[in-house]
Each structure stands twice: as C-alpha cells, then as structure tokens.
Design a protein around this motif. Sequence first.
Motif, PDB file in Angstrom:
ATOM      1  N   HIS A 162      -7.136  16.920  -2.806  1.00  0.00           N
ATOM      2  CA  HIS A 162      -7.132  16.794  -4.263  1.00  0.00           C
ATOM      3  C   HIS A 162      -8.165  17.720  -4.908  1.00  0.00           C
ATOM      4  N   GLU A 183      -9.239  13.360  -0.224  1.00  0.00           N
ATOM      5  CA  GLU A 183     -10.217  13.858  -1.192  1.00  0.00           C
ATOM      6  C   GLU A 183     -10.297  15.383  -1.141  1.00  0.00           C
ATOM      7  N   GLN A 192      -1.407  14.370  -6.818  1.00  0.00           N
ATOM      8  CA  GLN A 192      -1.382  12.914  -6.807  1.00  0.00           C
ATOM      9  C   GLN A 192      -1.162  12.368  -5.395  1.00  0.00           C
ATOM     10  N   SER A 193      -1.434  11.072  -5.258  1.00  0.00           N
ATOM     11  CA  SER A 193      -1.148  10.329  -4.032  1.00  0.00           C
ATOM     12  C   SER A 193      -0.126   9.251  -4.330  1.00  0.00           C
ATOM     13  N   ARG A 204     -11.367   3.954  -2.651  1.00  0.00           N
ATOM     14  CA  ARG A 204     -11.083   4.002  -1.219  1.00  0.00           C
ATOM     15  C   ARG A 204     -12.117   3.174  -0.457  1.00  0.00           C
ATOM     16  N   ARG A 216       4.244   3.975  -8.749  1.00  0.00           N
ATOM     17  CA  ARG A 216       4.056   5.397  -9.027  1.00  0.00           C
ATOM     18  C   ARG A 216       5.097   6.232  -8.282  1.00  0.00           C
ATOM     19  N   THR A 232      -3.004  -0.373  -5.896  1.00  0.00           N
ATOM     20  CA  THR A 232      -2.445   0.863  -6.432  1.00  0.00           C
ATOM     21  C   THR A 232      -3.182   2.068  -5.841  1.00  0.00           C
ATOM     22  N   GLU A 233      -2.623   3.239  -6.077  1.00  0.00           N
ATOM     23  CA  GLU A 233      -3.226   4.465  -5.566  1.00  0.00           C
ATOM     24  C   GLU A 233      -4.564   4.772  -6.236  1.00  0.00           C
ATOM     25  N   ASP A 234      -4.839   4.156  -7.371  1.00  0.00           N
ATOM     26  CA  ASP A 234      -6.086   4.436  -8.096  1.00  0.00           C
ATOM     27  C   ASP A 234      -7.262   3.569  -7.655  1.00  0.00           C
ATOM     28  N   GLU A 235      -7.007   2.602  -6.787  1.00  0.00           N
ATOM     29  CA  GLU A 235      -8.100   1.747  -6.316  1.00  0.00           C
ATOM     30  C   GLU A 235      -9.128   2.573  -5.540  1.00  0.00           C
TER      31      GLU A 235
END
Length: 318
Positions: free
Chosen positions: A138, A135, A218-219, A120, A281, A115-118
């Motif tokens: 954001h 980064e 968001q990504s 990097r 997402r 997922t995008e929340d993992e």
Amino acid sequence: MVIGATGHVGTYLVPRLVRAGYEVVAVSRGERTPYHDAPEWRSVERVTADREAEDAAGTFGARIAALQPDAVIDLICFTPGSARQLVNALRPTRPLLLHCGTIWVHGRTARLPVTEDEPRTAYGEYGTGKAAIEELLHRETLAGGVPSVVLHPGHISGPGWPVITPAGNLDPDVWRRLATGEPVALPALGLGVLHHVHADDVAQAFERALTRPAAIGQSFHVVAEQAMTCRGLAAGVAGWFGREPVLDLVDWPEFEKRAGAEHAGATREHVERSIAASIDRARAVLGYAPRYSSLDALRESVRWLAGHDQLDLDGTGL
C-alpha cells in the motif's frame, strides 16, 4: 503472470483467466500438476522457478520483470523481503500487482464482522508477515510506484488437499467421527469461529480485481457469505450423514489430551482468532459473489478425500 500457479487458488484461477481471454504465464516449481486438469492449461506458457532459492540469490524479481507482464498475481509471497524484491524489479514498468494475503492479518478481534479497516492485530510469523507485506504494497501504491491490490482469503477449501475441520485443525478423524456418530471433542464450548472459502471463489475475486481500477490501493476479504462456529460446522457435517453431532465440550487441557499437541495447537490458533470477516467491500468494489457456503466448500473437500483413499468414513456414503 500467475506466481504459484499450480496451487490451491491457481488451479482454478489459471483456467478462468484463459477463458476470459488473457495470455497467461504460469510460474511454479514444476513439482506438481494442478489439482484439477482443465483443457485451458494447454494454452498456458509454463515457467519453472524455485522462488525461495531465487529470492535468496536475489534473482527472482528480475526474472519476473524480464518477462514483461502487464499484471502479476502473486499467490506465494510470505515475507516482506520477498515482496520488496519483486516490487523493486517491477517498478520501472509498473504492472498491476495482485497479492494473496490472509484474514490472519487480523488477530484477536474486537468487532465482528471484522472489516478491512480494522487495525492489524496479527500475531505469529504467518499473519505478521502478511500484514507487513500489505503495508509495504500500500505504501508503494500511494507513492506512485507499482499499483497493487491485496486479497485476504479465509481458510481455503476445495477438492485435492486436507482442509480445516469443524474442530479447527487438520485431524482427519474429526470427519470420520462426525460421519459415524462418535463423540467429537470441542474446546471453548464449540463457539470458536471459522471462516472458510472455496478456492474457486478466491480465484473469482482475483479475476475480478484485474479489471477494477477502483480496487487499486485497497485490501479485500475473500471468504464465504457467512462464518460459522465450530459446533455449527459439526452439526452441518453430521447432517450430511443423517446424524446429529455427538459433541463433548471440554476444557483446553482435556482437548489437548484427546487431540494431541499438534492438532490442539492448530485449534487454539483458530479459536483464539475466531475471525468473521466482512465481504461488503469486495461485493461493492469487485462485484465478488461467492458461490460456495462454508459447508458447501467443505463437503466438496471431504468427498474428494474419501474418493481418493485419503479418508476412511467406515463405509458411510457422502
């Protein structure tokens, strides 16, 4: 404003934006035409710019800002320095900034689909550069500066350019071997994972992101519905020609001997990552709905290559 407008994604995105009623400024080096002609390009304003040279001179960001865009879609930013220059120039007017990242902000993954929340875990110049840009953008958004959205495509495919083969590299002989029933060598038991996406599906996601305020900050992953293993892709491609694939599952030294150092290096980069990315997402926030499966995207690519004398399938039809 679309920066890198005549590339893989821009070729599809610019006509989409014109059809949606936007006034579009297309920025490119002017060295090539879009991969596919479309009547919508006739209503697009063209701006010629060599981004690398203008970044080095410190003038690119100011040049873009001077054109007073409401939204900037940046398809060709590869370093944090380049991103910072653009953001600094745009900050006074704060247009929406959409950035093209990559699923390679993920390196070796622990959980699939990623997922995008993992965290990097990118490695290598390309992935780490894109992760640093993500980064930076954001942080900028959270600080109340330029609002941004980051889209991370997979292996972009479509007619007009070579695409990643089921062997995880750009060796055109892989397509010929699968078409003619000759053996194809695969390392890692053929279980390396690839996640392709058609360029028009990436363009769809960018178009949708322009009108989704909830996306800001968001990504999003932008890939086909499902990732596929190398051996699964090989079977699918061979099936286009009414064949079963003939696979030689070999170790890495043998694979390098057969594929050559350059192609084997590309395969290792893909297989070691083996990214299968979630689009949950993107579905929920953007309304993203990919039209092409991985195999659909690849078939369109291979058909184009064969039809333009860039791939010899030994008379085998597609």
